[in-house]
Scaffold this motif. Structure first.
Motif, PDB file in Angstrom:
ATOM      1  N   SER A   1      45.066  26.583  42.239  1.00  0.00           N
ATOM      2  CA  SER A   1      45.245  25.274  41.628  1.00  0.00           C
ATOM      3  C   SER A   1      44.724  25.318  40.195  1.00  0.00           C
ATOM      4  O   SER A   1      43.992  26.230  39.812  1.00  0.00           O
ATOM      5  N   LEU A   2      45.094  24.323  39.420  1.00  0.00           N
ATOM      6  CA  LEU A   2      44.639  24.264  38.032  1.00  0.00           C
ATOM      7  C   LEU A   2      43.141  23.987  37.932  1.00  0.00           C
ATOM      8  O   LEU A   2      42.528  24.225  36.898  1.00  0.00           O
ATOM      9  N   GLN A   3      42.546  23.490  39.000  1.00  0.00           N
ATOM     10  CA  GLN A   3      41.110  23.209  39.003  1.00  0.00           C
ATOM     11  C   GLN A   3      40.256  24.438  39.325  1.00  0.00           C
ATOM     12  O   GLN A   3      39.059  24.432  39.082  1.00  0.00           O
ATOM     13  N   ASP A   4      40.861  25.482  39.885  1.00  0.00           N
ATOM     14  CA  ASP A   4      40.112  26.701  40.205  1.00  0.00           C
ATOM     15  C   ASP A   4      39.654  27.389  38.927  1.00  0.00           C
ATOM     16  O   ASP A   4      40.355  27.374  37.918  1.00  0.00           O
ATOM     17  N   ARG A   5      38.465  27.977  38.966  1.00  0.00           N
ATOM     18  CA  ARG A   5      37.915  28.680  37.805  1.00  0.00           C
ATOM     19  C   ARG A   5      37.310  30.006  38.249  1.00  0.00           C
ATOM     20  O   ARG A   5      36.611  30.069  39.258  1.00  0.00           O
ATOM     21  N   TRP A   6      37.552  31.051  37.474  1.00  0.00           N
ATOM     22  CA  TRP A   6      36.908  32.347  37.703  1.00  0.00           C
ATOM     23  C   TRP A   6      35.583  32.339  36.956  1.00  0.00           C
ATOM     24  O   TRP A   6      35.524  32.018  35.763  1.00  0.00           O
ATOM     25  N   ASP A   7      34.515  32.705  37.623  1.00  0.00           N
ATOM     26  CA  ASP A   7      33.185  32.675  37.010  1.00  0.00           C
ATOM     27  C   ASP A   7      32.732  34.039  36.503  1.00  0.00           C
ATOM     28  O   ASP A   7      31.565  34.235  36.185  1.00  0.00           O
ATOM     29  N   GLY A   8      33.650  34.996  36.413  1.00  0.00           N
ATOM     30  CA  GLY A   8      33.299  36.312  35.896  1.00  0.00           C
ATOM     31  C   GLY A   8      32.587  37.192  36.895  1.00  0.00           C
ATOM     32  O   GLY A   8      31.906  38.139  36.524  1.00  0.00           O
ATOM     33  N   THR A   9      32.779  36.887  38.175  1.00  0.00           N
ATOM     34  CA  THR A   9      32.146  37.698  39.215  1.00  0.00           C
ATOM     35  C   THR A   9      33.203  38.304  40.131  1.00  0.00           C
ATOM     36  O   THR A   9      34.348  37.850  40.184  1.00  0.00           O
ATOM     37  N   PHE A  10      32.782  39.332  40.865  1.00  0.00           N
ATOM     38  CA  PHE A  10      33.603  39.946  41.904  1.00  0.00           C
ATOM     39  C   PHE A  10      32.694  40.256  43.069  1.00  0.00           C
ATOM     40  O   PHE A  10      31.683  40.961  42.896  1.00  0.00           O
ATOM     41  N   ARG A  11      33.004  39.695  44.226  1.00  0.00           N
ATOM     42  CA  ARG A  11      32.174  39.859  45.433  1.00  0.00           C
ATOM     43  C   ARG A  11      30.718  39.495  45.173  1.00  0.00           C
ATOM     44  O   ARG A  11      29.793  40.172  45.629  1.00  0.00           O
ATOM     45  N   GLY A  12      30.501  38.445  44.393  1.00  0.00           N
ATOM     46  CA  GLY A  12      29.165  37.921  44.165  1.00  0.00           C
ATOM     47  C   GLY A  12      28.382  38.562  43.035  1.00  0.00           C
ATOM     48  O   GLY A  12      27.297  38.113  42.704  1.00  0.00           O
TER      49      GLY A  12
END
Length: 68
Positions: A25-36
């Protein structure tokens, strides 16, 4: 922002093509992490596939640079 977009799915990949994140969705954001864990500084590829309000399919590709 997003006014003319009906739906979108987007993905972030490492430079080797490994899928790191997928948003639906347009509200989803990637926080610059992978598997925590924070990803390493570098360039990552994103691909956005969606449908506009006019019914047209679109694909947008680009890069994002992580610097901490």
């Amino acid at each position: 922002k997003g006014i003319l977009i009906e739906s979108a799915k987007w993905r972030v990949f490492s430079r080797w093509g490994m899928l790191l994140y997928e948003g639906n969705s347009l509200q989803d954001r990637w926080d610059g992490t992978f598997r925590g864990d924070n990803v390493k500084d570098g360039v990552y590829v994103y691909v956005v596939e969606g449908v506009g309000k006019n019914g047209q399919n679109f694909v947008i590709k680009g890069t994002v640079t992580i610097i901490r």
